[in-house]
Design an enzyme around this catalytic site. Structure first.
Site, PDB file in Angstrom:
ATOM      1  N   TYR A   1     -10.352  -5.811  -1.427  1.00 26.80           N
ATOM      2  CA  TYR A   1      -9.509  -5.030  -2.101  1.00 26.80           C
ATOM      3  C   TYR A   1      -8.621  -4.063  -1.088  1.00 26.80           C
ATOM      4  O   TYR A   1      -7.215  -3.934  -1.071  1.00 26.80           O
ATOM      5  CB  TYR A   1      -9.707  -4.316  -3.511  1.00 26.80           C
TER       6      TYR A   1
ATOM      7  N   SER B   1      -2.101   1.674  -2.298  1.00 22.09           N
ATOM      8  CA  SER B   1      -3.436   2.511  -3.026  1.00 22.09           C
ATOM      9  C   SER B   1      -3.726   3.203  -2.258  1.00 22.09           C
ATOM     10  O   SER B   1      -3.524   3.136  -0.844  1.00 22.09           O
ATOM     11  CB  SER B   1      -4.247   1.354  -3.809  1.00 22.09           C
TER      12      SER B   1
END
Ligand code: NDP
Ligand code: 8X3
Length: 253
Positions: free
Chosen positions: A154, A141
């Site tokens: 995260y 990501s």
């Protein structure tokens, strides 16, 4: 002989779009996930569109190494020679400051986003090395490039996915295997609904004022990297919406 792709987290979003895109590109696809009804429905649509041998279902949780091993070992012989592993299953939970976040959310993200990738890699890559062919595509990501407000754990899991991907690429450099990291920015899927524990209004706000990427946009990139000539290893791809500059800077109309 058609190639075989195994996609984790194929019950929704980017994983489902990858399964559809691989099937459309004439791969046979092993679709995996925890949600049996969603897997059945994807299986029905893939086999209706591409024929009865287009898909095979495996139901398991990537966090459970025993379940991952049993599921992969249960594959019939004609589905065992996996050419492409897409480690896509993953999630964000919460957006609280690090001094307020929930330990359970953190451990679930670490177990899924990091240990899940390791579980599947450890099981499937040895067979690829033996067969002398294979491609591992991990879903990182933009969040792994730099932390953003509330992203803390995260972002850390996606940084770990980058390190794990880079490490694997080093460790298989003497083989024909290829290793790719895909780093999407804002993609409208169930991601934000999951992150905000079902708060749909808060989830919808994430995509307000900007045209986000679609799951199909990312699937196109994934399949493109898989179909590059054998001597071409696309190591890393960062894919952002046009009005997103990085994990923190998003221009909204
Ligand atoms: P979705 O929530 O739509 O899909 C996530 C998928 O992962 C679901 O199929 C989900 O299945 C599966 N999954 C979650 N936990 C597990 C588990 N323990 N075992 C097996 N499957 C599991 O989100 P996305 O499609 O957006 O996310 C896919 C990946 O893309 C994730 O790794 C995410 O971090 C990454 N990503 C997403 C971005 C975005 O903006 N959407 C941007 C950058 C990266 P279930 O229904 O069973 O929970
Ligand atoms: C998902 C993209 O920016 O919401 O990894 O973290 S972001």
């Amino acid at each position: 002989m058609k190639k075989i792709a195994l996609v984790t987290g194929a019950t929704s979003g980017i994983g489902m779009a990858c399964a559809e895109a691989f099937a459309a590109a004439s791969y046979r696809v092993i679709i995996t996930g925890r949600n049996t009804a969603a897997l059945d429905s994807l299986y029905d649509s893939l086999t209706a569109l591409h024929g009865p041998d287009a898909a095979f279902r495996l139901v398991f949780d990537v966090c459970d190494p025993g379940a991952c091993t049993s599921a992969v070992s249960s594959l019939p012989l004609e589905w065992q020679a996996i050419d492409v592993l897409v480690n896509n299953a993953g999630l964000a939970l919460g957006l609280e400051p690090e001094f307020e976040g929930d330990l359970g959310d953190w451990y679930t993200m670490i177990d899924t986003n990091i240990k899940g990738v390791l579980n599947m890699t450890r099981i499937i890559v040895p067979g690829m090395i033996e067969r002398g062919r294979g491609h591992i595509i991990n879903m990182g990501s933009v969040a792994g490039d730099a932390a953003y407000a509330g992203g803390n754990v995260y972002c850390a899991t996606k940084s770990a996915v980058k390190a794990i991907t880079d490490g694997l690429r080093i460790d298989v450099a003497h083989t024909p295997l290829r290793v790719t990291l895909i780093k999407p920015g804002l993609v409208e899927t169930n991601f934000s609904r999951v992150r905000f524990h079902g708060d749909n209004e808060r989830a919808d706000n994430v995509y307000k004022g900007i045209e986000p990427l679609t799951a199909a946009d990312i699937a196109d990139t994934v399949v493109y990297t898989a179909q590059a000539p054998a001597h071409v290893q696309i190591a890393e791809v960062l894919v952002l919406a046009t009005h997103q500059a990085n994990g923190s800077i998003i221009h909204r109309q």
